[in-house]
Design a protein around this motif. Structure first.
Motif, short mmCIF file in Angstrom:
data_model
loop_
_atom_site.label_atom_id
_atom_site.label_comp_id
_atom_site.label_asym_id
_atom_site.label_seq_id
_atom_site.Cartn_x
_atom_site.Cartn_y
_atom_site.Cartn_z
N LEU A 1 65.19 73.77 53.61
CA LEU A 1 64.44 73.09 52.50
C LEU A 1 63.82 71.56 52.84
O LEU A 1 62.92 70.88 52.26
CB LEU A 1 65.32 72.94 51.18
CG LEU A 1 65.00 72.47 49.92
CD1 LEU A 1 63.71 73.24 49.59
CD2 LEU A 1 65.98 72.29 48.94
N LEU A 2 64.73 70.90 53.46
CA LEU A 2 64.44 69.38 54.11
C LEU A 2 64.37 69.43 55.45
O LEU A 2 65.32 68.64 55.78
CB LEU A 2 65.43 68.45 53.32
CG LEU A 2 65.68 68.39 51.67
CD1 LEU A 2 66.67 67.85 51.24
CD2 LEU A 2 64.36 68.04 51.09
N PRO A 3 63.77 69.90 56.23
CA PRO A 3 63.76 70.02 57.53
C PRO A 3 63.83 68.62 58.15
O PRO A 3 64.20 68.37 59.26
CB PRO A 3 62.61 70.92 57.93
CG PRO A 3 61.54 70.84 56.94
CD PRO A 3 62.38 70.75 55.88
N ASP A 4 63.07 67.37 57.60
CA ASP A 4 62.79 66.24 58.18
C ASP A 4 64.08 65.54 58.05
O ASP A 4 64.33 64.21 58.48
CB ASP A 4 61.56 65.53 57.83
CG ASP A 4 60.41 66.38 57.99
OD1 ASP A 4 60.43 66.70 59.19
OD2 ASP A 4 59.32 66.10 57.17
N VAL A 5 65.04 65.87 57.03
CA VAL A 5 66.46 64.95 56.90
C VAL A 5 67.48 65.43 57.88
O VAL A 5 67.74 66.39 58.07
CB VAL A 5 66.67 65.40 55.41
CG1 VAL A 5 68.08 64.66 55.10
CG2 VAL A 5 65.83 65.00 54.61
N PRO A 6 67.60 64.37 58.74
CA PRO A 6 68.87 64.48 59.69
C PRO A 6 70.38 64.94 59.05
O PRO A 6 70.55 64.74 57.79
CB PRO A 6 69.14 63.10 60.36
CG PRO A 6 68.86 62.22 59.16
CD PRO A 6 67.47 62.94 58.36
N THR A 7 71.09 65.50 59.88
CA THR A 7 72.22 65.83 59.45
C THR A 7 73.07 64.39 59.63
O THR A 7 72.72 63.84 60.22
CB THR A 7 73.21 66.94 60.37
OG1 THR A 7 73.29 66.36 61.68
CG2 THR A 7 72.28 68.26 60.42
N LEU A 8 74.26 64.45 59.07
CA LEU A 8 75.19 63.25 59.05
C LEU A 8 75.47 63.06 60.66
O LEU A 8 75.52 61.80 60.80
CB LEU A 8 76.27 63.04 58.00
CG LEU A 8 75.69 62.84 56.60
CD1 LEU A 8 76.78 63.18 55.82
CD2 LEU A 8 74.96 61.69 56.31
N GLN A 9 75.64 63.96 61.05
CA GLN A 9 76.47 63.83 62.64
C GLN A 9 75.05 63.50 63.40
O GLN A 9 75.18 62.48 64.15
CB GLN A 9 76.63 65.10 63.00
CG GLN A 9 78.05 65.85 62.62
CD GLN A 9 78.59 66.63 63.72
OE1 GLN A 9 78.45 66.63 64.92
NE2 GLN A 9 79.43 67.81 63.12
N GLU A 10 73.79 63.93 63.09
CA GLU A 10 72.76 63.28 63.93
C GLU A 10 72.44 62.02 63.64
O GLU A 10 71.72 61.10 64.44
CB GLU A 10 71.46 63.99 63.44
CG GLU A 10 71.17 65.56 64.13
CD GLU A 10 70.22 66.45 63.63
OE1 GLU A 10 69.69 67.03 64.38
OE2 GLU A 10 69.89 66.03 62.22
#
Length: 323
Positions: A230-239
């Motif tokens: 849904l939000l492919p440009d939002v990083p994971t918190l780990q990233e």
């Protein structure tokens, strides 16, 4: 053989008529079914359930009503379902806080595993760390730097125990001090984020989707180890630099203890049928829902595993009991 006295015979007949009769799958439902959401209108759970309810009504052949009863971290609405007749006409749709509440709330008037009958796991979903559009930090790195420069000056909004855990796990793993601001639901958090009254908040993708699409708030990171489509440009918190962060929310449906298995199975089948509808599935996927449905028995195992997780988190000091 001696004749049974007339009075005794009448008493036996009366008792037989008054005894609860087994609920047959084909006999349920014969009137509207109520789905109780224990949070305020406009939050992720509410949005999800309302998107699901129309399809359920078609599958069941009865009206499906959504009722909100917020308060006390979802426990007010949950207690109402726990005390309801186990006839399938009042069911609960709750989040991971349902199980977690027994470890964070003193004197909980019910036991989440004992006093409910599992019906279906409806969805898993990532949570989001979101920020007001007026906040000075535009990513996790800038937020962490600001929090380290001025400890306990930045607030983060939470709406239930699971989301509170997500926020506090973030501050612990990032090595920062922030101030938790509890709300009665996701919608009030989002309202304050949009208005600039709250710098950051934790939300489900379901609740935040429309505000993100309109550019009213920003998503800084997702809580799962993989990005959401849904939000492919939002990083994971780990990233984004918060090593070890991994957490997902979920929605599940349950009834009061003693709910006839045929009713639970019928509702589960209705959920599966509803999610085969391309329009319903597209709508739910479009608000960030990961539609991995579990049947009643599978959900029971899932909830026991979740309970063990929170018991361990409590022993490790990752969650604390409210005073």
């Amino acid at each position: 053989m001696a004749a049974i006295p007339r009075r005794a015979a009448l008493a036996a007949l009366s008792a037989a008529l008054a005894a609860p009769r087994p609920v047959r799958a084909q006999a349920w439902p014969t009137r509207p079914v109520r789905l109780l959401v224990p949070y305020a209108p406009g939050g992720g759970t509410d949005i999800f359930v309302r998107a699901l309810s129309e399809g359920l009504a078609q599958a069941l052949g009865q009206t499906v009503l959504v009722e909100n009863r917020p308060g006390a971290n979802g426990s007010i609405g949950s207690e109402a379902v726990a005390r309801a007749a186990p006839d399938g006409y009042l069911l609960l749709v709750d989040t991971g806080s349902h199980v977690m509440n027994s470890y964070v709330m003193p004197n909980l008037p019910y036991q989440p595993l004992r006093d409910f009958s599992p019906v279906a796991l409806l969805s898993r979903y990532p949570l989001l760390l979101t920020a007001s559009g007026s906040a000075p930090f535009r990513d996790v790195r800038e937020l962490v730097a600001a929090a380290k420069a001025a400890p306990r000056t930045i607030g983060f909004g939470t709406s239930d125990a699971a989301i509170s855990y997500a926020g506090n796990l973030f501050t612990r793993l990032a090595g920062i001090e922030m101030v938790e601001v509890p709300y009665r639901g996701a919608a009030p958090i989002l309202n304050d984020l949009v208005a600039g009254h709250l710098p950051t908040g934790w939300n489900s993708t379901v609740a935040a989707a429309q505000h993100l699409a309109a550019g009213r708030i920003r998503a800084l990171g997702v809580t799962t180890t993989a990005r959401t489509s849904l939000l492919p440009d939002v990083p994971t918190l780990q990233e984004a630099g918060v090593a070890g962060y991994d957490f997902a929310g979920w929605y599940a449906m349950a009834g009061p203890a003693g709910l006839p298995p045929v009713v639970a199975e019928r509702m589960h089948a209705a959920v599966v049928q509803t999610l085969r509808n391309p329009q319903v599935r597209e709508r739910l996927a479009g608000i960030g829902a990961d539609l991995g449905v579990l049947a009643p028995g599978e959900l029971a195992s899932f909830l026991r595993e979740d309970d063990a997780r929170w018991a361990q988190a409590s022993r490790d000091g990752l969650i604390t009991r409210a005073q």
